[in-house]
Design a protein around this motif. Structure first.
Motif, PDB file in Angstrom:
ATOM      1  N   MET A   1      -1.553  -7.357  -4.464  1.00 29.98           N
ATOM      2  CA  MET A   1      -1.867  -7.049  -5.854  1.00 29.98           C
ATOM      3  C   MET A   1      -3.026  -6.069  -5.953  1.00 29.98           C
ATOM      4  N   GLU A   2      -4.005  -6.227  -5.076  1.00 29.38           N
ATOM      5  CA  GLU A   2      -5.150  -5.305  -5.079  1.00 29.38           C
ATOM      6  C   GLU A   2      -4.725  -3.878  -4.773  1.00 29.38           C
ATOM      7  N   ALA A   3      -3.655  -3.723  -3.985  1.00 23.84           N
ATOM      8  CA  ALA A   3      -3.171  -2.372  -3.661  1.00 23.84           C
ATOM      9  C   ALA A   3      -2.732  -1.629  -4.913  1.00 23.84           C
ATOM     10  N   PHE A   4      -2.335  -2.382  -5.946  1.00 28.58           N
ATOM     11  CA  PHE A   4      -1.835  -1.750  -7.171  1.00 28.58           C
ATOM     12  C   PHE A   4      -2.882  -1.694  -8.284  1.00 28.58           C
ATOM     13  N   ARG A   5      -4.102  -2.126  -7.997  1.00 29.92           N
ATOM     14  CA  ARG A   5      -5.153  -2.056  -9.005  1.00 29.92           C
ATOM     15  C   ARG A   5      -5.386  -0.601  -9.405  1.00 29.92           C
ATOM     16  N   GLY A   6      -5.380  -0.336 -10.683  1.00 33.16           N
ATOM     17  CA  GLY A   6      -5.599   1.019 -11.168  1.00 33.16           C
ATOM     18  C   GLY A   6      -4.357   1.887 -11.202  1.00 33.16           C
ATOM     19  N   THR A   7      -3.213   1.386 -10.742  1.00 35.54           N
ATOM     20  CA  THR A   7      -1.973   2.158 -10.810  1.00 35.54           C
ATOM     21  C   THR A   7      -1.263   1.861 -12.130  1.00 35.54           C
ATOM     22  N   ALA A   8      -0.207   2.620 -12.383  1.00 36.10           N
ATOM     23  CA  ALA A   8       0.575   2.399 -13.598  1.00 36.10           C
ATOM     24  C   ALA A   8       1.598   1.282 -13.426  1.00 36.10           C
TER      25      ALA A   8
ATOM     26  N   ARG B   1      -9.109 -18.632  -8.857  1.00 35.24           N
ATOM     27  CA  ARG B   1     -10.548 -18.611  -9.144  1.00 35.24           C
ATOM     28  C   ARG B   1     -11.167 -17.280  -8.721  1.00 35.24           C
ATOM     29  N   LEU B   2     -10.668 -16.710  -7.649  1.00 39.71           N
ATOM     30  CA  LEU B   2     -11.200 -15.440  -7.159  1.00 39.71           C
ATOM     31  C   LEU B   2     -10.623 -14.234  -7.894  1.00 39.71           C
ATOM     32  N   LEU B   3      -9.305 -14.249  -8.133  1.00 40.24           N
ATOM     33  CA  LEU B   3      -8.633 -13.079  -8.704  1.00 40.24           C
ATOM     34  C   LEU B   3      -8.538 -13.126 -10.220  1.00 40.24           C
ATOM     35  N   GLY B   4      -8.563 -14.337 -10.772  1.00 36.48           N
ATOM     36  CA  GLY B   4      -8.360 -14.470 -12.207  1.00 36.48           C
ATOM     37  C   GLY B   4      -6.903 -14.762 -12.515  1.00 36.48           C
TER      38      GLY B   4
ATOM     39  N   HIS C   1       0.825  -1.207   0.000  1.00 31.50           N
ATOM     40  CA  HIS C   1       0.000   0.000   0.000  1.00 31.50           C
ATOM     41  C   HIS C   1       0.862   1.261   0.000  1.00 31.50           C
ATOM     42  N   GLN C   2       1.954   1.247   0.750  1.00 31.77           N
ATOM     43  CA  GLN C   2       2.833   2.413   0.790  1.00 31.77           C
ATOM     44  C   GLN C   2       3.470   2.684  -0.569  1.00 31.77           C
ATOM     45  N   ILE C   3       3.902   1.640  -1.228  1.00 30.53           N
ATOM     46  CA  ILE C   3       4.552   1.802  -2.533  1.00 30.53           C
ATOM     47  C   ILE C   3       3.551   2.228  -3.593  1.00 30.53           C
TER      48      ILE C   3
END
Length: 362
Positions: free
Chosen positions: A103-110, A126-129, A78-80
């Protein structure tokens, strides 16, 4: 002279701009390391190869350490991700099955994400793809072939064990998928060999001292045991300590996975019977794939976005142990540029075999 001065200053300024621009174009990579910087295990050794590769390939590598703290791993993610300028690439490990949260922390980042060493479990996928699916910036995964490494390890142990193998096992932990995979590969080898029996496997939590205590207990329970299999070298060294404490060095063969320096030294001096590794270079191969990807040569075209590739280091005598010890001491001896597909369009895929690695060592 005065007229020439502005031209000289302009030339110097252009040089600085060109230099700064070149540096700015070097992709940035941050590795969230689940281990400790001075651990003596894979989490200390893998970044050495990663740095050697990154330096040669023009990647700016940063390594941050979670010190085996699963909560800290997620906090670091999250910090990064919240940085004003996040890294171009982030390398993650599914330690303690915490990768999806990171991985979710970086969703939508570059930032583009690369998973190494521990893959997601089937339930997590199965949950994340999968790569390049619902989480579009997850571009790839590379893991070593633990099954192949374990088969090499068990083959070495069988060659050095007299009589019918009677095996006690020291596994990792109950929360890491790779621990279960390694134990399953060991049991598959024993079943496929047609001889030998697994007496009992207990978790050693990847730690030398824990493995020492548990091996001592198992040796007392199974006095006819003649082989100890360990899921990593730290635990193998602990198991060997227990064997030596009990005065059974001649009767019990011990082997582990990792090809760590202490284990290689032990093999070279007649302690451990064998060590087999393949994970130490996984991070370096990730650097090679990132460099290719950033240069427009997608590694997925040569094996897919999810790849299992490894470099099997099997040390069962002084010669092989000394060879691998030298590579670990000086990873920069390996010319990682030779593995780039972008440098040689004729390459159909990646060859990370030990023969190719030793040929690339200078």
């Amino acid at each position: 002279m005065m007229k020439a001065l502005p031209r000289l200053l302009l030339a110097i300024a252009v040089c600085f701009l060109v230099t700064d621009g070149a540096q700015a174009r070097d992709p940035s990579v941050t590795f969230i390391n689940p281990g400790a910087e001075r651990s003596g295990d894979v989490w200390e050794l893998m970044p050495r190869f990663m740095k050697a590769a990154a330096d040669q390939l023009g990647l700016r590598l940063e390594v941050v350490y979670a010190n085996r703290d699963r909560i800290r791993m997620v906090e670091l993610a999250h910090q990064i991700a919240a940085r004003p300028v996040p890294p171009d690439y982030v390398v993650l490990v599914n330690e303690k099955e915490r990768a999806p949260e990171m991985m979710e922390a970086f969703r939508g980042t570059a930032s583009r994400l690369f998973l190494i060493h521990n893959d997601l479990s089937a339930d997590q996928r199965r949950l994340l793809g999968n790569e390049r699916g619902a989480l579009a910036n997850w571009i790839g995964t590379i893991t070593a072939d633990d099954g192949e490494i374990i088969r090499a390890l068990m083959g070495g142990l069988y060659r050095k064990t007299t009589g019918e193998p009677r095996i006690i096992g020291i596994g990792g932990d109950v929360a890491t998928p790779v621990s279960a995979l390694r134990e399953a590969a060991m049991r598959d080898f024993v079943a496929g060999s047609g001889r030998g029996r697994v007496l009992q496997v207990v978790p050693g939590n990847w730690e030398r001292d824990d493995a020492r205590r548990k091996t001592a207990s198992l040796l007392a329970r199974y006095p006819d045991a003649n082989m100890v299999w360990a899921a990593n070298d730290s635990m193998a060294l602990g198991a060997f300590d227990a064997v030596a404490d009990g005065g059974r060095r001649a009767a019990v063969r011990v082997g582990g996975m990792g090809a760590f320096p202490q284990a290689l030294d032990s093999v070279a001096t007649g302690g451990l019977a064998v060590t087999s590794g393949g994970n130490l270079l996984t991070g370096a191969w990730c650097m090679v794939m990132i460099r290719d990807y950033d240069d427009g040569v997608d590694f997925a075209a040569a094996g897919g976005a999810r790849q299992t590739r490894g470099t099997i280091l099997l040390a069962e005598d002084e010669r092989s142990a000394t060879l691998f010890r030298g590579l670990i001491a000086e990873p920069s001896r390996i010319d990682f540029r030779r593995f780039l597909r972008s440098a040689d369009p004729r390459k159909a895929g990646y060859d990370f075999s030990i023969g190719t690695v030793t040929a690339a060592a200078r």
